[in-house]
Design an enzyme around this catalytic site. Structure first.
Site, short mmCIF file in Angstrom:
data_model
loop_
_atom_site.label_atom_id
_atom_site.label_comp_id
_atom_site.label_asym_id
_atom_site.label_seq_id
_atom_site.Cartn_x
_atom_site.Cartn_y
_atom_site.Cartn_z
N ASP A 108 0.83 -1.20 0.00
CA ASP A 108 0.00 0.00 0.00
C ASP A 108 0.87 1.25 0.00
O ASP A 108 1.82 1.37 0.77
CB ASP A 108 -0.90 0.01 1.24
CG ASP A 108 -1.80 1.23 1.28
OD1 ASP A 108 -2.89 1.17 0.68
OD2 ASP A 108 -1.41 2.23 1.91
N TYR A 147 2.55 10.45 -0.60
CA TYR A 147 3.57 10.03 0.36
C TYR A 147 4.95 10.48 -0.10
O TYR A 147 5.39 10.17 -1.21
CB TYR A 147 3.57 8.52 0.55
CG TYR A 147 2.33 7.95 1.20
CD1 TYR A 147 1.37 8.76 1.80
CD2 TYR A 147 2.12 6.58 1.22
CE1 TYR A 147 0.25 8.22 2.40
CE2 TYR A 147 0.99 6.03 1.81
CZ TYR A 147 0.06 6.84 2.40
OH TYR A 147 -1.06 6.31 2.98
N LEU A 192 -0.67 0.20 15.22
CA LEU A 192 0.18 0.35 16.41
C LEU A 192 0.09 1.76 16.99
O LEU A 192 0.90 2.12 17.85
CB LEU A 192 1.63 0.03 16.07
CG LEU A 192 1.92 -1.37 15.51
CD1 LEU A 192 3.42 -1.55 15.29
CD2 LEU A 192 1.38 -2.45 16.42
#
Length: 330
Positions: A49, A54, A207
């Site tokens: 992904d 980004y 997380l």
């Protein structure tokens, strides 16, 4: 590595996906990025992904190079469109122009003829949803996109898009929201809407930007090799989880998860990933890594089953630090 179907579609994905937000093209060098991708492939991860935005488009280029030479049919490759990638008025959003041009640019950077899942990275209130969905439909019919997804859309937005997708016969199959032990805002509205419409959850930040790994301790500075201790990642950590990072009570509560993990023979990161994967609506959890060893540690969470008493114990520890407000979606 275990595998799941993406929503009600026929597409099979690894239940842990490898994502390169922040890391590739910014936080780590290209050689290390390639090593992390190789570690993911060696561990059985087939799902990767990324997004055009980004690292200012560099992440797509790095991932494309890292996957070069792999059997394309054995991979599930996803990217996204919406956030700004240039200075012009049409270099962002979900207009037909930007969706189509954004897809073409992503394919060039990734070095592929098609992406398996193309996500609308956010909802664009400035563009008619019909225009956006028709652009996605045309990309599907051209063979440049196989499936369509959305990221951080509300339940109402997802339902509207799903109705249009049915009319246009477009496979809208995925929702990519933030989800973790600490961030559960999708549970009350987004998940039920997606279940009705056949979308699977491919969740990011399982997380909580590293908080649930236990690396951030109350009263201590962030480790220099952590995301919060790195200039490339600190701003994103502050934006997404700053309220927990500044709350010593929350950080102490997270440390209390250590014996829960130890009782199961897991690390805290593995426990957090296993928790996310207990939700039957979750098709995959996206993991990131700045070192290959992190990939190897995290993939051990695949296939772990947590009993109800463990889930109850986790809820008792985290208590009021869990965010559930569905209005926080997006």
């Amino acid at each position: 590595m275990e595998f799941r179907r993406l929503g009600n579609s026929g597409l099979v994905i690894s239940e842990l996906a490898f994502g390169n937000w922040i890391t590739h093209g910014a936080q780590i060098d290209e050689e290390t990025a390639h090593a992390c991708v190789r570690a993911a492939l060696d561990a059985g991860i087939t799902t990767f992904d990324t997004a055009d935005v980004y690292s200012e488009t560099r992440a797509e280029t790095v991932l494309g190079k890292a996957l070069a030479g792999q059997r394309r049919e054995g991979l599930v490759l996803s990217t996204k469109v919406c956030h700004p990638v240039g200075p012009g008025p049409n270099d962002h959003g979900l207009s037909r122009k930007h969706v189509v041009e954004g897809c073409e640019a992503s394919l060039r950077r990734l070095g592929t003829d098609y992406v398996d899942v193309y996500y609308a990275h956010r909802y664009d209130p400035a563009v008619p949803l019909e225009e956006t969905m028709l652009a996605f439909a045309d990309l599907v019919r051209s063979g440049k996109v196989l499936y369509v997804g959305v990221s951080e859309w509300t339940a109402e937005q997802i339902s509207r898009a799903a109705g249009l997708a049915r009319e246009l016969r477009v496979p809208l199959v995925a929702s990519q929201p933030q989800y973790s032990m600490l961030w559960r805002v999708i549970e009350s509205q987004v998940v039920p809407a997606c279940e009705r419409e056949g979308l699977g959850q491919v969740v990011w930040s399982p997380l909580a930007q590293g908080i649930l790994s236990g690396k951030y301790r109350p009263g201590a500075a962030a480790p220099s090799d952590s995301r919060a201790g790195d200039d490339a990642g600190k701003g994103f950590v502050d934006m997404l989880v700053g309220h927990w990072m500044k709350d010593e009570g929350a950080l102490r509560a997270v440390q209390e998860l250590a014996p829960v993990a130890a009782d199961l023979g897991l690390t805290m990161s593995q426990l957090a990933l296993a928790w996310v994967l207990q939700n039957p609506s979750v098709s995959a959890a996206i993991i990131g890594a700045s070192r290959p060893e992190q990939v190897k540690e995290n993939v051990a969470a695949s296939g772990v089953r947590l009993e109800q008493d463990v889930l109850d114990r986790i809820d008792g520890i985290l208590g009021d630090y869990v965010v559930r407000d569905p209005a926080r979606t997006g």
